[in-house]
Structure formats: structure tokens, C-alpha cells
Motif scaffolding. Sequence first.
Motif, mmCIF file in Angstrom:
data_model
loop_
_atom_site.group_PDB
_atom_site.id
_atom_site.type_symbol
_atom_site.label_atom_id
_atom_site.label_comp_id
_atom_site.label_asym_id
_atom_site.label_seq_id
_atom_site.Cartn_x
_atom_site.Cartn_y
_atom_site.Cartn_z
ATOM 1 N N ALA A 183 -1.223 0.264 -2.735
ATOM 2 C CA ALA A 183 -1.717 1.765 -1.722
ATOM 3 C C ALA A 183 -2.013 3.284 -2.353
ATOM 4 O O ALA A 183 -0.754 3.512 -2.577
ATOM 5 N N ALA A 184 -3.113 3.756 -2.143
ATOM 6 C CA ALA A 184 -3.014 4.955 -2.803
ATOM 7 C C ALA A 184 -1.669 6.264 -2.028
ATOM 8 O O ALA A 184 -2.144 5.881 -1.110
ATOM 9 N N GLY A 185 -1.696 6.470 -3.061
ATOM 10 C CA GLY A 185 -0.501 7.778 -2.284
ATOM 11 C C GLY A 185 0.961 7.037 -2.501
ATOM 12 O O GLY A 185 1.564 7.350 -1.378
ATOM 13 N N SER A 186 0.986 5.734 -2.434
ATOM 14 C CA SER A 186 2.541 4.840 -2.416
ATOM 15 C C SER A 186 3.783 5.592 -3.030
ATOM 16 O O SER A 186 4.786 4.848 -3.357
ATOM 17 N N GLY A 187 2.944 6.001 -4.306
ATOM 18 C CA GLY A 187 3.460 6.056 -5.687
ATOM 19 C C GLY A 187 4.284 4.317 -5.807
ATOM 20 O O GLY A 187 3.835 4.050 -5.877
ATOM 21 N N LEU A 188 5.904 4.853 -5.738
ATOM 22 C CA LEU A 188 6.856 3.774 -6.297
ATOM 23 C C LEU A 188 7.354 2.614 -4.492
ATOM 24 O O LEU A 188 8.488 1.742 -5.047
#
Length: 251
Positions: A183-188
Motif C-alpha cells: 500500500a502507498a505510504g506503508s514503507g517497509l
Amino acid sequence: MRALWSTGFVIAALCVSRLTAASDIKPYLASALADPARAADTKDDARRKPGPMLAFSGVKPGDKIVDLIPGGGYFTRILSKAVGDKGHVFVVWPNEYAKESHPDPENSKKLAATPGYGNITVLEQPAAAFSTPEPVDMVLTVQNYHDYPDVFMGKVDPVAFDRAVFESLKPGGIFLVVDHVAAAGSGLRDTDTLHRVDPAIVKKELAEAGFEFVGESDALRNPADDHTKKVFDPAIRGHTDQFIYKFQRPK
């Protein structure tokens, strides 16, 4: 301004499509894909898109390539034939990953010892100590970039890993990263649970390591994947939304 932006977006999208078109598959790559020795692999070609992906990568005869965490050797076999006798394929197994992947590491060694695949060398090394015996033209990792920061790999610093890849490449060399979209913005956040990674964090980490982002292919994108399921979920397995990013060490 909106019209100009829309026009630019369409042009960019067309460029990506062109880069993944069948017409971009050169004869040497078509020959590698048609190798009778990979007959058992061809059942997966329609979903894995090896032709468009490797055409986009720019691999060519004579190249020295790293197939990083090669699994069952699907891409190793293609790369070996694509680079030919004057090229070389370094299969790299991080020790930590190899412990979880038997018999794949042993099968890599068997492939390297098989007549017709003498241009393959298998390397085993710590995950945090990526290196190659000589400068290479390309490093390819398919669905495994997200593994490096996870516990079983020793929580490798992704940027430190990226810098090691950078140092292994010739000036102008390519790092091709293919992975499952989170998901966008989820990083790692989802690397060890859903086995996905946010494409934006990949771009950020590679930029910090000195790489230039030079393009992407949409050959493996799937808008029907909502990015919330584990990649092994039967509902999405084999059909996840995947990015194909091409990074370059500056010339």
C-alpha cells in the motif's frame, strides 16, 4: 496546465508500454526463451512475462549478470543463454536465505554443472556482505528486495545493501528490482507479513545509495490486487501487482 499534464501522462504511459512490447524482444533473447532445456518453465511464462521484463532490462550477449536469490532458477536459465559464452551469470545466495530454501541452492549448483550452462557461477555469502568477484553489468532481483530488512535475513540495512550493489556494478550498470507492491505510504511495514514493499520507499533507498531511477515497466502490474493480502494467499498468488524498476549507476 491540466491538458498538458494529461498529455504528458499519456506519453509517459505509452513509453512504458513500448518498453514492454513483444517487438522489443531481440533474437538472442527470443532464442533463450525458446531453449528446449527450459520446457518445464514455459507454463509460467504467460504470468511471469520474462520476455518483456528482460527486454526492458537491456540484457545482451556478453553481459555479466547477477541473479540474486534465484529461487528455482527460472531466470538463471534464460540469462545464461541470453548472455552467451562470452557473458557470465553469478547466482548469489545469501546464507540466511539459503537456509530457508533447500533444495534450491543445491539445484543452482547442479545447473552450473550441467552441460550448456558453464557460464554460471554460484556464490554464497552473508546477506549483509553482498559482493561480486568482478564488476558486473546488471544485478537482477525478483520478489526478494523486500526480504533484506526482515529478521530472518539479519535485518540488513536496505541502503547499505543498495550501496554494496552500487559498488558491484560497472559505471552505467543496471539494478533491476521486481517486487510485490504494498500500500502507498506503508514503507517497509509489510515486508515480513504480507511480503510486499512500498515502491516509493524502494526509490528513496536506491536514490540514497547513489542510483538514478531510469524507468519502469508495467508488464506485471495488476490493478485488481488491492495490496492487502499476503502474496501467498490463493486469491492473489501468482497474480500480485508487481513493479519493475530500473536503476542505473551513473556513468
